[in-house]
Design an enzyme around this catalytic site. Sequence first.
Site, mmCIF file in Angstrom:
data_model
loop_
_atom_site.group_PDB
_atom_site.id
_atom_site.type_symbol
_atom_site.label_atom_id
_atom_site.label_comp_id
_atom_site.label_asym_id
_atom_site.label_seq_id
_atom_site.Cartn_x
_atom_site.Cartn_y
_atom_site.Cartn_z
ATOM 1 N N SER A 243 -0.714 -0.579 -4.798
ATOM 2 C CA SER A 243 -1.461 0.620 -5.196
ATOM 3 C C SER A 243 -1.290 1.681 -4.118
ATOM 4 C CB SER A 243 -2.946 0.301 -5.387
ATOM 5 O OG SER A 243 -3.601 0.183 -4.135
ATOM 6 N N GLU B 299 0.828 -1.198 0.000
ATOM 7 C CA GLU B 299 0.000 0.000 0.000
ATOM 8 C C GLU B 299 0.869 1.259 0.000
ATOM 9 O OE1 GLU B 299 -3.894 -1.597 2.532
ATOM 10 O OE2 GLU B 299 -2.519 -0.172 3.468
ATOM 11 N N CYS B 300 0.571 2.190 -0.883
ATOM 12 C CA CYS B 300 1.136 3.543 -0.899
ATOM 13 C C CYS B 300 2.665 3.539 -0.831
ATOM 14 C CB CYS B 300 0.526 4.376 0.229
ATOM 15 S SG CYS B 300 0.686 6.162 -0.027
ATOM 16 N N GLY B 301 3.262 3.755 0.346
ATOM 17 C CA GLY B 301 4.711 3.711 0.446
ATOM 18 C C GLY B 301 5.274 2.381 -0.003
ATOM 19 N N LEU C 137 4.025 0.634 -2.505
ATOM 20 C CA LEU C 137 4.074 0.758 -3.965
ATOM 21 C C LEU C 137 5.344 1.491 -4.384
ATOM 22 C CD1 LEU C 137 2.975 0.912 -6.916
ATOM 23 C CD2 LEU C 137 1.702 2.953 -6.202
#
EC number: 6.3.5.11
Length: 452
Positions: free
Chosen positions: A430, A329-331, A333
Amino acid sequence: MNKILIAAASSGTGKTTVTLGIMHALKKRGLRVQPFKVGPDYIDTNYHQAITGVASINLDSFLIDDDAMLAALFEKHGQSADISVIEGVMGLFDGLGIDRDNSSTSFIAKCTKTPVILVVDGKAISTSAAAIVDGFNRFDPELTIAGVIINRVASENHFSLIKGAIERYTDVPVLGYLPKNAAVALPERHLGLVPKEEMTELETKWEVLGDLIAEHVDLDRLLAISKTGAKLTVHPPEIQVPDFSGMRVAYALDAAFHFYYQDNLDFIRSTGATLIPFSPLEEREVPDADFIYIGGGFPEVFAERLAKNKSMHESILAAHEQGKPIYAECGGLMYLGSSLEMEAESYEMVGVFDGVSKMTTRLRKFGYCIAEPLEDTLLGKKGTAIRGHEFHHSVFETTEPTRMKLTKKRDGETVKEWHGGYQKGNTFASYLHIHFYQNLAMITHMFGAIER
């Protein structure tokens, strides 16, 4: 259950500072404090845990669109505490759109039947504070403000003016105040407060803050108010917990990656799976595991150190090439891309995905959204509605095909649509942050990839 909710008229009022001071002062009295945070924030919850020694729980009525489930989680975590303290988010009635009950602090107060303490910013104000309190107290007939705490007060005389006005023009009691004090200010940066993992001398700050609250706030009256919340009648949905006994889940946990919802981790443990933390900053390889989970955080702050740890890159790449499921998730990705760029510097990352994360000076995505996989993915099957939120300054530039359509709605209207999410083999990443309790079958689907 004894419970209070600390709310404010707006963001930037000092709600977090006051909440942390109250938690510290109550703990110093020998009380077991169970902290909660309204909304999806990860950083405030880490501060809560640092002070109370108890994991803080997010209460988010968008990510978990089930009132009974939210109330059940609140009851479960609070039942063994002497007092539950909920920190609100933004202003009391602010949420998604203009509906005061849509993903707002006020909705959580009603859902959990918790008395509200309103924090009012005392900077450059006196009698007008009474108008603020009166307006908030009248705005929702189903919600009553049980008390007020004034923040950033210049002097005893200043407090007397504000207190006198509020108690003359409203029937809301003023419980006390927090004086202006630079020593208790919490530093901020692009995603909000600086995480506790990056701060020093926190214990001293908490001591000063807790002592100020104990000196200037009537804690006995606050505790009396905490006993006035109605008892919850909880009828939670029946939960079918899958059996993943013997499964090993490695999850990234260090100063660069620490954005996880406690309920997500707890549910994984409840399936019988073993959670194994590892540090992409410090360790040379991923632990032996069946599934790898890389949450969000601040890889950009630690980009140089992450880039230098080539053996960890190789270990994660090897796991990916072996077909082990990896969810990021986020970081996460950003870490799984080929590089991270900022301030004219480029740092090599893991390279599962052929893409470059570039830091920008403004928020690129902010807020709640619904994701819909365009095909079967590790996160969910094609067409599944997945609730989440995005909050990031970076962009991910890539030629990799996107696997999800994301939609942001406000007051029934679609205000933005975009595409994101990437899958290669059994690895999915993502910018989306999710809460498993929106649909616990997500874990069965994700862990099922081990067998697929």
